[in-house]
Design a protein around this motif. Structure first.
Motif, mmCIF file in Angstrom:
data_model
loop_
_atom_site.group_PDB
_atom_site.id
_atom_site.type_symbol
_atom_site.label_atom_id
_atom_site.label_comp_id
_atom_site.label_asym_id
_atom_site.label_seq_id
_atom_site.Cartn_x
_atom_site.Cartn_y
_atom_site.Cartn_z
ATOM 1 N N LEU A 237 58.167 95.211 -12.919
ATOM 2 C CA LEU A 237 57.655 94.572 -11.568
ATOM 3 C C LEU A 237 57.686 95.562 -10.520
ATOM 4 O O LEU A 237 56.603 95.544 -9.662
ATOM 5 N N THR A 238 58.726 96.233 -10.345
ATOM 6 C CA THR A 238 58.905 97.001 -9.309
ATOM 7 C C THR A 238 57.627 98.146 -9.531
ATOM 8 O O THR A 238 57.038 98.644 -8.510
ATOM 9 N N LYS A 239 57.726 98.716 -10.536
ATOM 10 C CA LYS A 239 56.782 99.717 -10.789
ATOM 11 C C LYS A 239 55.216 99.299 -10.675
ATOM 12 O O LYS A 239 54.476 99.976 -9.993
ATOM 13 N N MET A 240 54.827 98.045 -11.215
ATOM 14 C CA MET A 240 53.664 97.507 -10.994
ATOM 15 C C MET A 240 53.509 97.166 -9.400
ATOM 16 O O MET A 240 52.067 97.028 -9.094
ATOM 17 N N SER A 241 54.277 96.834 -8.522
ATOM 18 C CA SER A 241 54.077 96.516 -7.340
ATOM 19 C C SER A 241 53.685 97.686 -6.500
ATOM 20 O O SER A 241 53.255 97.475 -5.386
ATOM 21 N N THR A 242 53.730 98.766 -7.069
ATOM 22 C CA THR A 242 53.352 99.858 -6.317
ATOM 23 C C THR A 242 52.044 100.832 -6.896
ATOM 24 O O THR A 242 51.547 101.593 -6.596
ATOM 25 N N ASP A 243 51.470 99.872 -7.731
ATOM 26 C CA ASP A 243 50.075 100.362 -8.442
ATOM 27 C C ASP A 243 49.155 100.367 -7.166
ATOM 28 O O ASP A 243 49.191 99.761 -6.378
#
Length: 137
Positions: free
Chosen positions: A96-102
């Motif tokens: 989720l952290t990675k995808m929140s910087t998409d």
């Protein structure tokens, strides 16, 4: 958008809602990639998602697919120990952290909302899970 996709694809109705939604999204994306939802094949073409909506479905499918994999690892395991539970929750946090910087604002917004809800849970449970993981033989 999901209602449009549900209307286009038919799947097994005996699956739980979460599994059913993931399965429908994945199947619809596969059929869309094969050109099954073109104007020549669909009579009521205005109910077919637009190309922008298909991109959103693809983004949602990416997020939901990741969450689905982690939830299966958590809830389908018969003998789940606290250290395994903690590991999978940490894995979900990282996803989720990675995808929140998409770069896609739609995906980023969804992931940020999910991450905020997860962090609230994580803050309340982390210490308890960490202690249980350390004390678990």
């Amino acid at each position: 958008i999901i209602n449009k996709v549900h209307g286009l694809s038919s799947s097994v109705k005996s699956l739980p809602l979460w599994n059913h939604t993931v399965f429908d999204l994945q199947q619809a994306l596969k059929l869309q990639a094969m050109g099954e939802f073109s104007s020549e094949k669909i009579i009521d073409f205005h109910d077919v998602p637009s190309p922008e909506e298909w991109q959103k479905v693809e983004g949602v499918c990416k997020i939901v697919g990741s969450v689905y994999e982690v939830s299966n690892a958590l809830f389908e395991t018969k003998h789940l120990t606290p250290n395994v539970y903690l590991y999978h929750l940490h894995e979900l946090h990282e996803i989720l952290t990675k995808m929140s910087t998409d770069s896609d604002s739609f995906i980023r917004t969804i992931a940020e909302d999910m991450l905020n809800k997860f962090v609230k849970y994580w803050d309340n449970m982390f210490l308890l899970l960490a202690i249980a993981a350390v004390l678990d033989p």
